[in-house]
Write a protein that holds these residues in place. Structure first.
Motif, PDB file in Angstrom:
ATOM      1  N   THR A 145       0.856  -1.180   0.000  1.00 31.70           N
ATOM      2  CA  THR A 145       0.000   0.000   0.000  1.00 31.70           C
ATOM      3  C   THR A 145       0.894   1.232   0.000  1.00 31.70           C
ATOM      4  N   VAL A 146       0.561   2.185  -0.869  1.00 33.29           N
ATOM      5  CA  VAL A 146       1.331   3.425  -0.975  1.00 33.29           C
ATOM      6  C   VAL A 146       0.385   4.613  -0.827  1.00 33.29           C
ATOM      7  N   MET A 147       0.956   5.786  -0.605  1.00 37.92           N
ATOM      8  CA  MET A 147       0.187   7.018  -0.502  1.00 37.92           C
ATOM      9  C   MET A 147       0.395   7.844  -1.768  1.00 37.92           C
ATOM     10  N   LEU A 148      -0.700   8.172  -2.462  1.00 39.94           N
ATOM     11  CA  LEU A 148      -0.627   9.093  -3.589  1.00 39.94           C
ATOM     12  C   LEU A 148      -0.674  10.505  -3.037  1.00 39.94           C
ATOM     13  N   LYS A 149       0.220  11.375  -3.522  1.00 39.13           N
ATOM     14  CA  LYS A 149       0.293  12.749  -3.050  1.00 39.13           C
ATOM     15  C   LYS A 149      -0.186  13.747  -4.089  1.00 39.13           C
ATOM     16  N   ASP A 150      -0.081  13.411  -5.358  1.00 40.96           N
ATOM     17  CA  ASP A 150      -0.722  14.229  -6.382  1.00 40.96           C
ATOM     18  C   ASP A 150      -1.100  13.347  -7.554  1.00 40.96           C
ATOM     19  N   LEU A 151      -2.028  13.844  -8.357  1.00 39.84           N
ATOM     20  CA  LEU A 151      -2.632  13.039  -9.408  1.00 39.84           C
ATOM     21  C   LEU A 151      -2.945  13.905 -10.616  1.00 39.84           C
ATOM     22  N   THR A 152      -2.737  13.369 -11.803  1.00 41.79           N
ATOM     23  CA  THR A 152      -3.208  13.951 -13.055  1.00 41.79           C
ATOM     24  C   THR A 152      -3.881  12.808 -13.814  1.00 41.79           C
ATOM     25  N   ALA A 186     -14.236  11.339 -15.937  1.00 40.24           N
ATOM     26  CA  ALA A 186     -15.175  11.130 -14.829  1.00 40.24           C
ATOM     27  C   ALA A 186     -14.479  10.446 -13.653  1.00 40.24           C
ATOM     28  N   LEU A 187     -13.621   9.484 -13.914  1.00 43.99           N
ATOM     29  CA  LEU A 187     -12.889   8.793 -12.861  1.00 43.99           C
ATOM     30  C   LEU A 187     -11.925   9.763 -12.170  1.00 43.99           C
ATOM     31  N   PHE A 188     -11.164  10.519 -12.949  1.00 45.83           N
ATOM     32  CA  PHE A 188     -10.237  11.495 -12.391  1.00 45.83           C
ATOM     33  C   PHE A 188     -10.974  12.501 -11.515  1.00 45.83           C
ATOM     34  N   LEU A 244     -12.119  10.904  -8.213  1.00 48.75           N
ATOM     35  CA  LEU A 244     -11.031  10.687  -7.270  1.00 48.75           C
ATOM     36  C   LEU A 244     -10.591  11.995  -6.618  1.00 48.75           C
ATOM     37  N   VAL A 245     -10.489  13.050  -7.411  1.00 47.81           N
ATOM     38  CA  VAL A 245     -10.087  14.357  -6.863  1.00 47.81           C
ATOM     39  C   VAL A 245     -11.162  14.887  -5.922  1.00 47.81           C
ATOM     40  N   ALA A 246     -12.431  14.701  -6.279  1.00 47.26           N
ATOM     41  CA  ALA A 246     -13.519  15.160  -5.413  1.00 47.26           C
ATOM     42  C   ALA A 246     -13.487  14.432  -4.071  1.00 47.26           C
ATOM     43  N   GLN A 247     -13.172  13.136  -4.084  1.00 54.05           N
ATOM     44  CA  GLN A 247     -13.186  12.358  -2.856  1.00 54.05           C
ATOM     45  C   GLN A 247     -11.901  12.493  -2.039  1.00 54.05           C
ATOM     46  N   TYR A 248     -10.735  12.568  -2.711  1.00 56.87           N
ATOM     47  CA  TYR A 248      -9.453  12.522  -2.010  1.00 56.87           C
ATOM     48  C   TYR A 248      -8.627  13.806  -2.131  1.00 56.87           C
ATOM     49  N   GLY A 249      -9.131  14.795  -2.868  1.00 56.09           N
ATOM     50  CA  GLY A 249      -8.387  16.039  -3.051  1.00 56.09           C
ATOM     51  C   GLY A 249      -8.269  16.833  -1.768  1.00 56.09           C
ATOM     52  N   PRO A 282      -8.237   3.503  -5.626  1.00 56.97           N
ATOM     53  CA  PRO A 282      -9.431   3.054  -4.901  1.00 56.97           C
ATOM     54  C   PRO A 282     -10.623   2.814  -5.835  1.00 56.97           C
ATOM     55  N   GLY A 283     -11.189   1.620  -5.732  1.00 53.08           N
ATOM     56  CA  GLY A 283     -12.363   1.279  -6.529  1.00 53.08           C
ATOM     57  C   GLY A 283     -12.079   1.016  -7.993  1.00 53.08           C
ATOM     58  N   CYS A 284     -10.806   0.914  -8.364  1.00 50.62           N
ATOM     59  CA  CYS A 284     -10.437   0.750  -9.773  1.00 50.62           C
ATOM     60  C   CYS A 284      -9.641  -0.535  -9.990  1.00 50.62           C
ATOM     61  N   ARG A 285      -9.670  -1.006 -11.204  1.00 56.29           N
ATOM     62  CA  ARG A 285      -8.821  -2.125 -11.575  1.00 56.29           C
ATOM     63  C   ARG A 285      -7.380  -1.642 -11.662  1.00 56.29           C
ATOM     64  N   PRO A 286      -6.406  -2.529 -11.460  1.00 54.61           N
ATOM     65  CA  PRO A 286      -4.997  -2.126 -11.569  1.00 54.61           C
ATOM     66  C   PRO A 286      -4.677  -1.610 -12.974  1.00 54.61           C
ATOM     67  N   THR A 287      -3.793  -0.616 -13.016  1.00 55.76           N
ATOM     68  CA  THR A 287      -3.358  -0.052 -14.293  1.00 55.76           C
ATOM     69  C   THR A 287      -1.841  -0.063 -14.360  1.00 55.76           C
TER      70      THR A 287
END
Length: 134
Positions: free
Chosen positions: A54-61, A112-114, A117-122, A84-89
């Motif tokens: 398990t890792v921590m994401l700190k920023d996302l695009t 929509a996925l991006f 995720l930002v709405a929930q974890y931003g 979270p809630g997604c298949r591995p990529t």
């Protein structure tokens, strides 16, 4: 020898520093960045070879992420990331140091996925510290 030009945000007299808030979880510091980074705090599953953690994401695009807690990785190494809630990529390691790594996704996240995720974890503006800009 010519005088150096003043910093574009200075009045030209004395040391010039101003304090301004970091954009609302939005950063575009790299000139060649295709998408603005969104500050997040989100746990994700990371796989390197047969090792999973398990890792921590700190920023996302939509095209990548910065993760912490992965150990030292090699540039261009292929890894798997399950958001979270997604298949591995699949993702390539774009850069890495002893503390974190930048990943580039093989396939971009759907809008929509991006956005979800930002709405929930931003991180909200009050979670973002002030920084000094010279």
């Amino acid at each position: 020898m010519p005088e150096p030009l003043p910093h574009p945000h200075s009045s030209g007299t004395g040391p010039s520093h101003r304090v301004e808030p970091v954009n609302f979880g939005l950063r575009t510091s790299a000139p060649d960045r295709r998408h603005a980074r969104r500050d997040v705090e989100m746990l994700a599953r990371f796989r390197r070879g047969v090792t999973s953690m398990t890792v921590m994401l700190k920023d996302l695009t939509p095209l990548g992420a910065r993760v912490e807690g992965v150990g030292l990785l090699e540039e261009d190494e292929i890894v798997t990331l399950a958001l979270p809630g997604c298949r591995p990529t699949l993702a390539f390691v774009a850069w890495a140091n002893a503390h974190c790594a930048g990943l580039e996704f093989v396939e971009a996240l759907e809008d929509a996925l991006f956005d979800g995720l930002v709405a929930q974890y931003g991180l909200a503006a009050e979670d973002t510290p002030l920084r000094t800009i010279p």
